[in-house]
Design a protein around this motif. Structure first.
Motif, PDB file in Angstrom:
ATOM      1  N   GLU A 119      -9.976  -0.420  -2.255  1.00  0.00           N
ATOM      2  CA  GLU A 119      -8.839  -1.335  -2.332  1.00  0.00           C
ATOM      3  C   GLU A 119      -8.907  -2.160  -3.612  1.00  0.00           C
ATOM      4  O   GLU A 119      -7.917  -2.322  -4.310  1.00  0.00           O
ATOM      5  CB  GLU A 119      -8.830  -2.264  -1.104  1.00  0.00           C
ATOM      6  N   LYS A 131      -3.261  -3.958  -7.787  1.00  0.00           N
ATOM      7  CA  LYS A 131      -1.930  -4.276  -7.227  1.00  0.00           C
ATOM      8  C   LYS A 131      -1.403  -3.175  -6.314  1.00  0.00           C
ATOM      9  O   LYS A 131      -0.564  -3.409  -5.457  1.00  0.00           O
ATOM     10  CB  LYS A 131      -0.933  -4.486  -8.375  1.00  0.00           C
ATOM     11  N   LYS A 171      -2.924  -1.700  -4.041  1.00  0.00           N
ATOM     12  CA  LYS A 171      -3.745  -1.577  -2.821  1.00  0.00           C
ATOM     13  C   LYS A 171      -2.874  -1.327  -1.587  1.00  0.00           C
ATOM     14  O   LYS A 171      -1.717  -1.746  -1.538  1.00  0.00           O
ATOM     15  CB  LYS A 171      -4.618  -2.811  -2.646  1.00  0.00           C
ATOM     16  N   GLY A 221      -3.554  -2.440   1.393  1.00  0.00           N
ATOM     17  CA  GLY A 221      -3.577  -3.558   2.335  1.00  0.00           C
ATOM     18  C   GLY A 221      -4.153  -3.098   3.662  1.00  0.00           C
ATOM     19  O   GLY A 221      -3.591  -3.340   4.727  1.00  0.00           O
ATOM     20  N   PHE A 246       0.953   4.586   1.306  1.00  0.00           N
ATOM     21  CA  PHE A 246       0.782   3.341   2.078  1.00  0.00           C
ATOM     22  C   PHE A 246       0.775   3.669   3.570  1.00  0.00           C
ATOM     23  O   PHE A 246       1.721   3.353   4.298  1.00  0.00           O
ATOM     24  CB  PHE A 246       1.882   2.348   1.704  1.00  0.00           C
ATOM     25  N   SER A 259       0.699  -3.338   2.491  1.00  0.00           N
ATOM     26  CA  SER A 259       1.657  -3.060   1.415  1.00  0.00           C
ATOM     27  C   SER A 259       2.511  -1.845   1.735  1.00  0.00           C
ATOM     28  O   SER A 259       2.323  -1.191   2.753  1.00  0.00           O
ATOM     29  CB  SER A 259       0.906  -2.778   0.108  1.00  0.00           C
ATOM     30  N   ARG A 295       5.216  -8.620   7.846  1.00  0.00           N
ATOM     31  CA  ARG A 295       6.500  -8.656   7.143  1.00  0.00           C
ATOM     32  C   ARG A 295       7.584  -8.309   8.174  1.00  0.00           C
ATOM     33  O   ARG A 295       7.391  -7.411   8.992  1.00  0.00           O
ATOM     34  CB  ARG A 295       6.479  -7.632   6.007  1.00  0.00           C
ATOM     35  N   GLU A 316      10.283   3.865  -1.814  1.00  0.00           N
ATOM     36  CA  GLU A 316      10.183   2.770  -2.790  1.00  0.00           C
ATOM     37  C   GLU A 316      11.533   2.564  -3.492  1.00  0.00           C
ATOM     38  O   GLU A 316      12.191   3.526  -3.889  1.00  0.00           O
ATOM     39  CB  GLU A 316       9.124   3.152  -3.840  1.00  0.00           C
TER      40      GLU A 316
END
Ligand code: GDP
Ligand code: IMO
Ligand code: MG
Length: 426
Positions: free
Chosen positions: A120, A125, A127, A129, A237, A275, A306, A362
């Motif tokens: 990680e 940036k 990563k 998560g 992810f 993420s 989130r 994305e």
């Protein structure tokens, strides 16, 4: 007649409320079996004023007449398993005879957890998560055919452990990730290995197939969610296991022909921890309000989840991949006070609109439609005929859009706050 394996899966980004539904359903089955994941999971169960968060142990454990199985598709950290099991034992649940662990499940070593942190850190940036539980490195070693399995602990284990640990330390040194001390953790881990020996460590796939042949029914408890699946999720992810219905067969060793119903669990809105793309994410006070009312903080890491509106693009995709036969809508009560409820019906990017899951989520934004809220508390509702009309209209709308029946509706965290709709035939 042969028994069936029903699958109960999270079909979005995890934390849909799988634990609650499995616990509720357990009396209907003979066996509850986890088929994927490990202590990255956190399954919350609330009944009689008590709350438990399970990580490796299946959520059928509170019904003492039922067999629970940790299947070959799972990964297990002996120290965390010991802590979790001892907490249940302290609460008065006898586990040993009714919790069987596959000898083929892979072991998460302390150095797998360090590798998780190192990878990680190296990603910066980008990563993932992760939950930091060593999931990715453990499944990587499994695929690389160098992992240690539960069945390895009986023979020459110290040497096998040291060899894999040495390999991990070499990688960590190559990554210049050397500022860690696992000596205390390692002692606890070895104690966990000894503790595990008091459980039946068996060929669970043979046991499960024998039980099916005797007509017994199995509930396969999913972990994580379909969009975190290693193949079908929002790669990279994702988690590292097969969280979808195909994973039930490989993760338990049961044939596809044994699968019965496939329950797809989702929330009346969306959440994601860690993420990765999340087109429906709300960055405003509405997102904060959903988080506050829904207590959307991670059960394992305590991180803020989130939050966003429900995502029909994601749900349709997950229903397709899993062959969902029945939907289970959770946390409907969280939206009780909203005048307007938004629903994501498509994604848009550079003037292109799609209602099917794109290769790379994305950069897509959500195209939403407004539905009117019901503005009445659902928490005390126990039967479908008590649904407020606007809530009934919302459920009907989702069913139409998703072409799949919503068989169960949950209106609160407690075991009791669960409504099986008569049309489900359950
Ligand atoms: P899992 O990982 O899928 O088992 O879900 P988690 O346990 O991580 O997260 C679900 C959270 O929602 C837990 O805190 C549950 O107690 C809670 N919960 C489950 N169903 C409901 C519901 O219908 N309404 C509300 N308000 N909370 C719920
Ligand atoms: P349950 O079973 C929600 C997420 C992590 C991270 C990604 C990879 O409680 O629904 P990992 O540690 O698996 O390598 O992390 O997957 N994640 C979960 N998110 N619920 C879970 O489990 C999760 N397990 C992993 O946050 O984004
Ligand atoms: Mg969870």
């Amino acid at each position: 007649m042969k028994g069936k394996v029903d699958a109960l899966l999270g079909i979005v980004f995890g934390d849909e409320g799988k634990g609650k539904v499995v616990d509720y359903f357990t009396p209907r089955y003979d066996v509850v079996a986890r088929f994927a994941g490990g202590p990255n999971a956190g399954h919350t169960i609330i009944f009689d004023g008590k709350k438990f968060v399970l990580r490796a142990i299946p959520s059928g454990i509170f019904d003492e007449s039922k067999l629970n199985v940790i299947g070959n598709g799972c990964v297990i950290a002996p120290d965390l398993f010991m802590a979790e099991a001892q907490e249940l034992e302290t609460a008065g649940y006898a586990l040993t005879e009714r919790l069987h662990i596959s000898r083929r499940a892979h072991l998460i070593l302390p150095t797998h957890r360090v590798l998780d942190r190192a990878y990680e850190a190296a990603k910066g940036k980008a990563k993932v998560g992760t939950t930091g539980k060593g999931i990715g490195p453990t499944y990587s070693d499994k695929a690389a055919r160098i992992g240690l399995r539960v069945g390895d602990i009986f023979e020459n284990f110290a040497a096998k452990y040291e060899a894999l640990k040495a390999r991990h330390l070499q990688i960590l040194s190559d990554l210049h990730f050397t500022d860690f001390d696992i000596s205390e953790e390692e002692r606890e881990w070895m104690a966990g290995v000894e503790y595990m020996k008091k459980f039946p460590l068996t060929d669970t796939e043979t046991e499960l197939n024998e039980l099916l042949a005797q007509g017994k029914n199995i509930l396969a408890e999913g972990a994580q969610g379909s969009l975190l699946d290693i193949d079908h999720g929002t790669y990279p992810f994702v988690s590292s296991s097969s969280t979808t219905s195909g994973g039930v067969c490989t993760g338990l060793g049961v044939p596809p022909s044994s699968i019965g119903r496939v329950y797809g669990v989702f929330k009346a809105y969306s959440t994601r921890v860690g993420s990765g793309p999340f087109p429906v994410e709300l960055f405003d006070e509405t997102g904060d309000r959903i988080r506050e009312i829904g207590h959307e903080y991670g059960a394992v890491t305590g991180r803020n989840r989130r939050c966003g509106w429900i995502d029909l693009v994601a749900l349709k995709y997950a229903i397709m991949i899993n062959g969902v036969t029945d939907l289970v809508m959770m946390k409907s009560d969280v939206l009780d006070t909203f005048d307007t409820i938004r629903v994501c019906v498509a994604y848009e990017k550079d003037g292109i609109r799609t209602d099917t899951m794109p290769y790379d989520t994305e950069g897509w934004t959500a195209v939403c439609e407004d539905r009117s809220g019901w503005r009445e508390p659902l928490g005390a509702v126990r039967e479908e005929n008590q649904f407020p009309p606007a809530f009934k209209a919302y459920v009907d709308y989702l069913e139409r859009e998703l072409s799949t029946p919503i068989s169960i509706v949950s209106v609160g965290p407690d075991r009791e706050a669960t409504i099986i709709r008569p049309s489900a035939g359950l």
